[in-house]
Design an enzyme around this catalytic site. Structure first.
Site, short mmCIF file in Angstrom:
data_model
loop_
_atom_site.label_atom_id
_atom_site.label_comp_id
_atom_site.label_asym_id
_atom_site.label_seq_id
_atom_site.Cartn_x
_atom_site.Cartn_y
_atom_site.Cartn_z
N GLN A 175 0.83 -1.20 0.00
CA GLN A 175 0.00 0.00 0.00
C GLN A 175 0.87 1.26 0.00
O GLN A 175 0.62 2.21 -0.74
CB GLN A 175 -0.90 -0.05 1.25
CG GLN A 175 -1.85 1.08 1.41
CD GLN A 175 -3.09 0.90 0.56
OE1 GLN A 175 -3.01 0.79 -0.64
NE2 GLN A 175 -4.24 0.86 1.19
N GLY A 189 -5.39 4.62 9.54
CA GLY A 189 -5.53 4.48 8.09
C GLY A 189 -4.24 4.83 7.36
O GLY A 189 -3.58 5.83 7.67
N GLU A 244 -3.89 6.39 2.03
CA GLU A 244 -3.53 7.59 1.28
C GLU A 244 -2.18 8.16 1.71
O GLU A 244 -1.57 8.96 1.00
CB GLU A 244 -4.61 8.66 1.48
CG GLU A 244 -5.95 8.20 0.95
CD GLU A 244 -7.08 9.06 1.45
OE1 GLU A 244 -7.52 9.93 0.70
OE2 GLU A 244 -7.53 8.85 2.60
#
Lengths: 323, 761
Positions: free
Chosen positions: B662, B725, B728
């Site tokens: 990611q 998270g 992004e």
């Protein structure tokens, strides 16, 4: 894509006969099919020429090579004879497109590929290539990747090929069915008032092969500058082929890519350098000479950097091959 | 500011104030007690994807399926006066504004005027003759085959009454929008101008980023199927539940009559968060033609008919005293928007990264006749941090200070603007990890100091920050008699590994091995779930599964009531889920045994994510530090990234293998943002000129170096799983790190992206 008929041809003369009625030749299809999908090319008939016996690389009497028009780009670049005798051609091909495209694309198709100008690819933008006399949306639009040499008010597009730049430097000759061979440097045309006329082929004429003259002793290089490391067209590229004898350049060939609607030979620069020792000062002068005719629009020249980039690349190429 | 927007602002502020009065939540025991969590498990759907077993939206086949192609406008503003439709074979329907069914206007999702439902814009596309952007759908062709639809679409042309179009940032007057994405548009504290006057060193410069498009591998696609007044839609939606709500409103249907299925998405990056008009136009075309209809946007259509990341222009002024402490921070950003205000909040990072007594950040917009902007991985933060983190580098050079040291000296103890505490902030540790792995301390101090042949070599760094959010999700949990568990969710698998991560979380939550868990996703009817993106899937779903586990325990305790089980009579607080079953102080039983003894086939429960007031009460962000080496050919201006180290605080890492991928993906996208990506929109017409993957330059493998990823891996005490998270985070700061390395290599400061060769020659 418009409806069209599809005819496979079995030999050259029947292919040419079929195409006389306005059909387009289909080989690798990497450019033509894209253009058909965009509605830029709308042939009523496609003549599939992939079964014609034009897919070999053959030795020529006297030491040259003949590359059939249907030889895939990858095969040219990996052929031992090409790599040994014409390394600049292998380098140029491997600098172009992607492995998948090179596996599919043919030598003839590479020669015949059309410009990648974004306005040419958009049916609703003004483009004299698609619609003679319509003008040129790139003149005052996004023209960062466009031509600086041999341009006209009706077109500033560039020929996108890497292969052809090397072929121009190698004095290659294009063989055409049913007529005399044409030097590669005369094959493509500058736009002038007729940007839709891109080569000297008459409608329906078929390229059968490309001849490489016997390889000259010497050194060569292909340099390419692009926006990313792979799979991008040249901002500017240079093919240089030089033969040095007793410290003097007896033969100099310089061809530029990404600067004009055709692979651009820098004849005056070559002449200036022939017979010299290629010292830095002369190289500098020759690089300047090569771009002397470059033109950009004063008020909207995103491509103004290309002239200086080309000069630097010519110097680097020549400094690399002179020793 | 309109009333609705004001309402949301006030509600948000009230909620924040209220949340501060509440006690902290209980820390998640799974932040520490982990068996499957924390393992670098291969993604569970990897084999199915690699072998083609997974069916994506565009691959859906239905009996009687017809194919649609959209025709876009060729002007940016005006009216369609006539649509000419030459006859073509196989055509079932040509839908234009003259025959399209009425579709109710629904508010644009991203504007906060319509937080429910997922419409990308409020414009009545195909219910009006008015044109708002170049490429706006003016007709939808439905035919028996895709080829027939494409051909018929190519023949359609329109007459227009063109109006003057505002296409350039200079065409409009900048104003302050009611909302910027994530936060209010303006924050001011102290007196920046006076502080700048008194500062030892200052930087004042303008930085720009271009229009960019996501270019997910999978293009947007919709398959719509009506049965009476029941509607089933397969879509590439990142937010299936929002699409369901929106379609129900648009077509005046009861919500239970609309089902949206989107189990597997081939990348979204925010571009599939809101539904673009083609989604509801496909539904309308299916209704009008009486056939199930499939629409797959071409790559060129994706550029014209879905939005991208808005271009931004940022004016940043920084001031520091002689010790390198920031005394002034000003960041004024400008971005375009449309009738539906969507302000790319480029100033977000400037609020939360550094401590500074005098701050003025302001986001303004210019209204243009372009398509609505989209969310795009790190919306606002990614382009804004290019400005801030470049300016910090410039300031470091002016102060003669190592750029890393400058950042350490301005690391805040509390959230700088609000003064509230952080739930966790381990940016110092990330800096240390990254600097060590990269060898930052061995960096030559002067620019232009390192050369390797034709290449000048430079090192650069930048910080990364991204707001962390726990949103709203519901799940269904089914425990079967054989001891296997199925979790069902409306959220989908974007490609980041959500289903694998949640399977790991479920396994540990219930004390089961991973192979007993099945995760099914992407059905809007499972439960109301509002995870449109925002790097929020991991923690939000984990919270819902935690709640489902609690409900499961309650159900199991009911089942054991009269069975003579050692669990009989135990209270919820006395038992735990572990070792394949339920255990209390005097022993326990496996799940299979509990169900067998009770004679039930399965137990089904639901779970809902907890109200995330802990993260409203405190500042929750994920953090990172990028270190990179860039080579620049001084003569040709080519810049190539040759080495990368990223170190991140994403709380406790759920699956290090997936998390590493990611982060790498974010960094690669950032390399594109820095060096190659730019959507060329011709401001004379509105046409996007480079609308293909040959012309829009995403990084190729040859542009990507080895990327070394490190995680601090410290739990956040306030979040589910202790995780934060990270979807992004990876892209934020990348462009600045590269620009800073380019400066170190060459002594040239490039303040406009992308850094193409012509800017460095």
């Amino acid at each position: 894509m418009n409806p069209f008929s599809y005819v496979p041809a079995t030999d050259t003369s029947s292919a040419v006969a079929l195409a006389a009625g306005g059909a387009k030749y289909l080989a690798g299809g990497t450019n033509l099919v894209d253009l058909m999908r965009q509605g830029i090319e709308t042939p009523r008939e496609l003549v599939d020429i992939t079964r014609l016996p034009l897919a070999d690389i053959e030795e020529q009497p006297g030491g040259g090579l003949r590359i059939g028009a249907l030889v895939r780009n990858t095969r040219v670049a990996t052929d031992e004879r090409i790599r040994d005798r014409y390394p600049v051609l292998a380098q140029a091909i491997l600098n172009g497109a992607s492995p998948q495209l090179r596996n599919r694309a043919t030598v003839g198709g590479n020669l015949m590929q059309r410009t990648r100008c974004g306005y040419f690819y958009d049916r609703h933008s003004a483009c004299g290539k698609r619609d003679p006399g319509a003008g040129c949306a790139a003149l005052d639009g996004f023209n960062r990747t466009h031509a600086i040499l041999g341009t006209s008010e009706s077109c500033v597009s560039v020929h996108p090929s890497d292969m052809c730049v090397a072929l121009a430097a190698l004095d290659a000759v294009v063989n055409i069915a049913g007529r005399d061979p044409v030097p590669l440097v005369d094959f493509h045309r500058l736009p002038g008032d007729t940007p839709h006329v891109e080569t000297m082929l008459a409608p329906g004429e078929l390229v059968t092969s490309i001849d490489l003259p016997p390889a000259q002793p010497g050194r060569s290089v292909y340099l390419k500058v692009r926006d990313r490391a792979s799979y991008a067209f040249a901002l500017v590229s240079v093919a240089a082929v030089v033969r040095m004898e007793a410290g003097r350049a007896t033969r100099v060939r310089i061809a530029l890519g990404g600067v004009a609607a055709k692979p651009w030979r820098a004849y005056e620069a070559e002449e200036l350098l022939t017979g010299t020792s290629l010292d830095d000062e002369l190289i500098h002068q020759a690089a300047g000479q090569a771009l002397a005719g470059s033109r950009q629009r004063a008020h909207n020249a995103h491509n103004a950097f290309k002239a200086e980039l080309a000069r630097r690349l010519i110097r680097r190429a020549l400094q690399g091959v002179r020793s | 500011m309109n009333l609705a927007a004001r309402g949301f602002t006030l509600a948000g502020k009230a909620l924040t104030r209220l949340a501060r009065l509440l006690p902290d939540g209980r820390p998640d025991p799974l932040a520490h007690r982990r068996a499957e969590l924390g393992r670098p498990t291969d993604r569970l759907d990897g084999r199915a994807k690699a072998t083609g077993a997974v069916r994506y939206t565009a691959e859906r086949q239905l009996p009687g399926l017809a194919y649609a192609v959209v025709v876009g406008s060729t002007i940016a503003r005006g009216r369609v006066t006539a649509v000419h439709v030459p006859p073509a074979p196989g055509v079932l329907l040509v839908m234009t504004h003259e025959n399209a069914p009425a579709m109710k206007r629904t508010p644009a999702y991203a504007t906060m005027k319509g937080p429910l439902g997922a419409a990308a814009m409020s414009l009545p596309v195909l219910n009006t003759d008015e044109i708002f952007w170049y490429g706006q759908p003016i007709a939808v062709v439905v035919a028996e085959s895709l080829e027939q639809a494409r051909y018929a679409a190519s023949l359609i042309h329109a007459d227009y009454e063109p109006w003057p179009a505002r296409l350039s940032m200079a065409d409009g007057k900048p104003y302050t929008p009611a909302h910027a994405v994530l936060e209010e548009p303006v924050t001011r504290r102290g007196d920046v101008r006076t502080a700048l006057g008194a500062a030892t060193a200052t930087v004042e410069a303008e930085y720009t980023t271009p229009l960019e498009h996501h270019n997910a591998m999978e293009p947007h696609a919709t398959v719509a199927h009506w049965e009476g007044d029941r509607l089933t839609v397969h879509d590439t939606a990142q937010y299936p539940y929002g699409v369901k709500e929106m379609l129900a409103k648009k077509f005046s249907l009861a919500e239970e009559n609309v089902r949206v299925l989107a189990p597997f998405i081939g990348g979204g990056f925010g571009g599939k968060t809101p539904a673009w008009p083609h989604v509801w136009l496909t539904v309308a075309a299916a209704k009008l033609s009486g056939r199930p209809v499939k629409l797959v946007l071409s790559r060129a259509d994706v550029f014209a008919m879905t939005g991208g990341r808005a271009p931004t222009s940022s004016r940043v002024a920084l001031g520091a005293d002689a010790t390198g402490r920031l005394t002034a921070l000003e960041h004024h950003a400008l971005a375009p928007c449309t009738t539906d205000e969507f302000a790319e909040a480029a100033v977000a990072a400037s609020r939360h990264l550094y401590t500074c007594p005098n701050v003025h950040v302001a986001q303004q917009v210019v209204r243009l006749d372009r398509i609505q902007n989209a969310f795009f991985r790190g919306p606002g933060v990614a382009p804004g941090s290019f400005a801030l983190e470049s300016a910090m580098d410039e300031l470091a050079w002016r102060l003669g200070l190592d750029p890393l040291e400058l950042r350490l000296r301005n690391e805040p103890e509390r959230d700088p603007m609000s003064g509230i505490r952080f739930t966790s902030r381990h940016l110092r540790e990330a800096y240390a990890l990254g600097a060590e792995a990269f060898g930052w301390s061995r960096r030559p101090p002067a620019p232009r100091a390192t050369r390797d042949g034709r290449w000048l070599i430079g090192h650069g760094m930048a910080a990364a920050i991204n707001p962390d959010a726990v949103l709203i999700a519901g799940v269904q949990l089914r425990l079967a008699a054989d001891g296997t568990v199925t979790i069902r969710s409306s959220t989908n698998e974007l490609g980041a590994g959500t289903s694998t991560a949640q399977s790991q979380a479920t396994a540990d939550r219930l004390g089961l091995p991973l192979d007993r868990i099945r995760f099914e996703q992407g059905d809007s009817d499972v439960a109301r779930t509002r995870i449109p993106g925002a790097s929020a899937a991991t923690t939000t779903l984990a919270s819902a599964i935690w709640s489902a586990r609690d409900n499961l325990v309650r159900e199991l305790l009911k089942l054991v009531r009269d069975t003579g089980s050692p669990l009989a009579g135990r209270s919820f607080e006395e038992v735990d889920t572990r070792a394949g079953g339920l255990f209390g102080p005097s022993g326990g039983q496996s799940y299979e045994r509990i169900l067998a003894r009770a004679g039930v086939e399965a137990v089904e429960v639901t779970g809902k994510s907890a109200l995330p007031y802990q993260t409203v009460k405190r500042g929750t962000y994920s953090y990172g530090a990028h270190f990179c080496e860039v080579r620049v050919d001084e003569e040709t201006g080519e810049a190539r990234v040759t080495r990368w180290v990223g170190a991140f605080d994403g709380g406790r890492i759920v699956n290090p293998k997936q998390a590493t991928s990611q982060m790498r993906g974010g960094i690669i996208m950032g390399i594109g943002m820095a060096l190659t990506e730019e959507t060329l929109l011709d401001e004379r017409t509105g046409l996007i000129v480079n609308r293909s993957l040959a012309d829009y330059h995403l990084p190729t493998h040859a542009d990507v170096p080895a990327i070394d990823i490190h995680f601090v891996d410290q739990p956040d005490p306030q979040t589910p799983l202790g995780a934060k998270g990270i979807g992004e985070l990876g892209i934020v700061g990348v462009a600045a790190a590269i620009a800073n390395a380019v400066y170190h290599a060459t002594g040239e400061r490039v303040r406009s992206l992308p850094i193409t060769p012509d800017k460095l020659m």
